[in-house]
Design a protein around this motif. Structure first.
Motif, PDB file in Angstrom:
ATOM      1  N   MET A 197       0.843  -1.174   0.000  1.00 42.31           N
ATOM      2  CA  MET A 197       0.000   0.000   0.000  1.00 42.31           C
ATOM      3  C   MET A 197       0.889   1.238   0.000  1.00 42.31           C
ATOM      4  SD  MET A 197      -3.013  -1.157   2.651  1.00 42.31           S
ATOM      5  CE  MET A 197      -4.060   0.211   2.275  1.00 42.31           C
ATOM      6  N   PRO A 198       0.522   2.207  -0.775  1.00 38.33           N
ATOM      7  CA  PRO A 198       1.332   3.411  -0.867  1.00 38.33           C
ATOM      8  C   PRO A 198       1.443   4.129   0.485  1.00 38.33           C
ATOM      9  CG  PRO A 198      -0.381   3.391  -2.560  1.00 38.33           C
ATOM     10  CD  PRO A 198      -0.633   2.232  -1.649  1.00 38.33           C
ATOM     11  N   GLY A 199       2.627   4.579   0.789  1.00 42.84           N
ATOM     12  CA  GLY A 199       2.851   5.358   2.005  1.00 42.84           C
ATOM     13  C   GLY A 199       3.121   4.535   3.248  1.00 42.84           C
ATOM     14  N   LEU A 200       3.019   3.216   3.156  1.00 39.17           N
ATOM     15  CA  LEU A 200       3.297   2.377   4.320  1.00 39.17           C
ATOM     16  C   LEU A 200       4.692   1.774   4.213  1.00 39.17           C
ATOM     17  CD1 LEU A 200      -0.077   0.427   4.761  1.00 39.17           C
ATOM     18  CD2 LEU A 200       0.750   2.394   6.049  1.00 39.17           C
ATOM     19  N   PRO A 201       5.396   1.663   5.336  1.00 40.21           N
ATOM     20  CA  PRO A 201       6.750   1.110   5.285  1.00 40.21           C
ATOM     21  C   PRO A 201       6.767  -0.423   5.275  1.00 40.21           C
ATOM     22  CG  PRO A 201       6.240   1.798   7.493  1.00 40.21           C
ATOM     23  CD  PRO A 201       5.068   2.200   6.639  1.00 40.21           C
ATOM     24  N   PHE A 202       5.591  -1.053   5.214  1.00 41.92           N
ATOM     25  CA  PHE A 202       5.515  -2.514   5.218  1.00 41.92           C
ATOM     26  C   PHE A 202       4.364  -2.960   4.332  1.00 41.92           C
ATOM     27  CE2 PHE A 202       3.311  -0.689   8.825  1.00 41.92           C
ATOM     28  CZ  PHE A 202       2.027  -1.177   8.660  1.00 41.92           C
ATOM     29  N   THR A 203       4.316  -4.243   4.029  1.00 42.65           N
ATOM     30  CA  THR A 203       3.244  -4.811   3.224  1.00 42.65           C
ATOM     31  C   THR A 203       2.237  -5.479   4.139  1.00 42.65           C
ATOM     32  OG1 THR A 203       4.787  -5.208   1.421  1.00 42.65           O
ATOM     33  CG2 THR A 203       2.728  -6.433   1.358  1.00 42.65           C
ATOM     34  N   PRO A 204       0.974  -5.062   4.126  1.00 42.79           N
ATOM     35  CA  PRO A 204      -0.032  -5.693   4.993  1.00 42.79           C
ATOM     36  C   PRO A 204      -0.286  -7.149   4.590  1.00 42.79           C
ATOM     37  CG  PRO A 204      -0.878  -3.661   3.989  1.00 42.79           C
ATOM     38  CD  PRO A 204       0.426  -3.965   3.352  1.00 42.79           C
ATOM     39  N   VAL A 205      -0.521  -7.989   5.577  1.00 46.43           N
ATOM     40  CA  VAL A 205      -0.866  -9.389   5.362  1.00 46.43           C
ATOM     41  C   VAL A 205      -1.920  -9.797   6.389  1.00 46.43           C
ATOM     42  CG1 VAL A 205       1.369 -10.049   4.387  1.00 46.43           C
ATOM     43  CG2 VAL A 205       0.979 -10.238   6.838  1.00 46.43           C
ATOM     44  N   GLU A 206      -2.576 -10.923   6.145  1.00 41.85           N
ATOM     45  CA  GLU A 206      -3.512 -11.508   7.108  1.00 41.85           C
ATOM     46  C   GLU A 206      -2.949 -12.843   7.562  1.00 41.85           C
ATOM     47  OE1 GLU A 206      -7.509 -12.004   5.726  1.00 41.85           O
ATOM     48  OE2 GLU A 206      -7.773  -9.863   5.383  1.00 41.85           O
ATOM     49  N   PHE A 207      -3.181 -13.169   8.834  1.00 42.56           N
ATOM     50  CA  PHE A 207      -2.759 -14.448   9.393  1.00 42.56           C
ATOM     51  C   PHE A 207      -3.989 -15.227   9.821  1.00 42.56           C
ATOM     52  CE2 PHE A 207       0.743 -11.510  10.581  1.00 42.56           C
ATOM     53  CZ  PHE A 207       1.756 -12.091   9.835  1.00 42.56           C
ATOM     54  N   ASP A 208      -3.965 -16.542   9.636  1.00 45.74           N
ATOM     55  CA  ASP A 208      -5.023 -17.428  10.117  1.00 45.74           C
ATOM     56  C   ASP A 208      -4.413 -18.493  11.014  1.00 45.74           C
ATOM     57  OD1 ASP A 208      -7.367 -16.400   9.102  1.00 45.74           O
ATOM     58  OD2 ASP A 208      -7.255 -17.533   7.234  1.00 45.74           O
ATOM     59  N   HIS A 209      -5.182 -18.899  12.021  1.00 47.75           N
ATOM     60  CA  HIS A 209      -4.790 -19.958  12.948  1.00 47.75           C
ATOM     61  C   HIS A 209      -3.468 -19.618  13.627  1.00 47.75           C
ATOM     62  CE1 HIS A 209      -8.039 -22.443  11.457  1.00 47.75           C
ATOM     63  NE2 HIS A 209      -7.685 -22.067  10.241  1.00 47.75           N
ATOM     64  N   VAL A 210      -3.476 -18.533  14.370  1.00 49.15           N
ATOM     65  CA  VAL A 210      -2.284 -18.059  15.081  1.00 49.15           C
ATOM     66  C   VAL A 210      -2.301 -18.631  16.492  1.00 49.15           C
ATOM     67  CG1 VAL A 210      -1.048 -16.020  15.909  1.00 49.15           C
ATOM     68  CG2 VAL A 210      -2.314 -15.926  13.756  1.00 49.15           C
ATOM     69  N   THR A 211      -1.155 -19.179  16.931  1.00 46.82           N
ATOM     70  CA  THR A 211      -1.023 -19.639  18.307  1.00 46.82           C
ATOM     71  C   THR A 211       0.226 -19.007  18.905  1.00 46.82           C
ATOM     72  OG1 THR A 211       0.230 -21.610  17.659  1.00 46.82           O
ATOM     73  CG2 THR A 211      -2.144 -21.864  17.909  1.00 46.82           C
ATOM     74  N   ALA A 212       0.124 -18.631  20.169  1.00 48.29           N
ATOM     75  CA  ALA A 212       1.267 -18.089  20.903  1.00 48.29           C
ATOM     76  C   ALA A 212       1.495 -18.974  22.118  1.00 48.29           C
ATOM     77  CB  ALA A 212       1.000 -16.654  21.330  1.00 48.29           C
ATOM     78  N   THR A 213       2.700 -19.528  22.224  1.00 56.98           N
ATOM     79  CA  THR A 213       3.036 -20.418  23.324  1.00 56.98           C
ATOM     80  C   THR A 213       4.107 -19.765  24.188  1.00 56.98           C
ATOM     81  OG1 THR A 213       2.605 -22.299  21.875  1.00 56.98           O
ATOM     82  CG2 THR A 213       3.841 -22.738  23.898  1.00 56.98           C
ATOM     83  N   PRO A 214       3.779 -19.455  25.449  1.00 57.29           N
ATOM     84  CA  PRO A 214       4.789 -18.860  26.326  1.00 57.29           C
ATOM     85  C   PRO A 214       5.763 -19.929  26.835  1.00 57.29           C
ATOM     86  CG  PRO A 214       2.721 -19.106  27.495  1.00 57.29           C
ATOM     87  CD  PRO A 214       2.483 -19.561  26.086  1.00 57.29           C
ATOM     88  N   TYR A 215       7.018 -19.533  27.047  1.00 58.78           N
ATOM     89  CA  TYR A 215       8.013 -20.442  27.625  1.00 58.78           C
ATOM     90  C   TYR A 215       9.094 -19.604  28.297  1.00 58.78           C
ATOM     91  CZ  TYR A 215      10.988 -19.354  23.582  1.00 58.78           C
ATOM     92  OH  TYR A 215      11.743 -18.713  22.641  1.00 58.78           O
ATOM     93  N   VAL A 216       9.904 -20.239  29.115  1.00 62.92           N
ATOM     94  CA  VAL A 216      11.029 -19.563  29.772  1.00 62.92           C
ATOM     95  C   VAL A 216      12.276 -19.906  28.965  1.00 62.92           C
ATOM     96  CG1 VAL A 216      12.381 -19.357  31.879  1.00 62.92           C
ATOM     97  CG2 VAL A 216       9.902 -19.698  32.012  1.00 62.92           C
ATOM     98  N   ASN A 217      12.957 -18.864  28.463  1.00 64.46           N
ATOM     99  CA  ASN A 217      14.124 -19.104  27.616  1.00 64.46           C
ATOM    100  C   ASN A 217      15.354 -19.453  28.458  1.00 64.46           C
ATOM    101  OD1 ASN A 217      15.165 -16.671  28.573  1.00 64.46           O
ATOM    102  ND2 ASN A 217      14.760 -15.552  26.685  1.00 64.46           N
ATOM    103  N   GLY A 218      16.473 -19.681  27.805  1.00 61.92           N
ATOM    104  CA  GLY A 218      17.713 -20.069  28.475  1.00 61.92           C
ATOM    105  C   GLY A 218      18.224 -19.047  29.464  1.00 61.92           C
ATOM    106  N   ALA A 219      17.865 -17.772  29.295  1.00 63.64           N
ATOM    107  CA  ALA A 219      18.291 -16.710  30.211  1.00 63.64           C
ATOM    108  C   ALA A 219      17.321 -16.560  31.380  1.00 63.64           C
ATOM    109  CB  ALA A 219      18.411 -15.388  29.453  1.00 63.64           C
ATOM    110  N   GLY A 220      16.276 -17.420  31.436  1.00 67.64           N
ATOM    111  CA  GLY A 220      15.310 -17.350  32.521  1.00 67.64           C
ATOM    112  C   GLY A 220      14.236 -16.298  32.330  1.00 67.64           C
TER     113      GLY A 220
END
Length: 61
Positions: A1-24
């Motif tokens: 889209m003109p004037g935007l610094p990125f290209t818009p997209v749509e996502f389907d079936h999004v999951t976010a899984t929290p975890y504790v990384n190696g740094a705690g």
């Protein structure tokens, strides 16, 4: 889209899984099943998926 610094997209079936990384520290793993160009025109509303609830440990009349 003109004037935007990125290209818009749509996502389907999004999951976010929290975890504790190696740094705690809390981190998230984000997974997407499908990515596509945004739809144009009016968007039909999609009903939310049914929630599965458990009756375990509850008195059900």
């Amino acid at each position: 889209m003109p004037g935007l610094p990125f290209t818009p997209v749509e996502f389907d079936h999004v999951t976010a899984t929290p975890y504790v990384n190696g740094a705690g520290r809390l981190a998230y793993s984000i997974k997407v099943r499908e990515m596509r160009a945004p739809r144009t025109g009016p968007v039909a509303s999609t009903p939310a998926p049914a929630k599965h609830t458990s009756t375990a440990g509850k008195d059900v009349a």
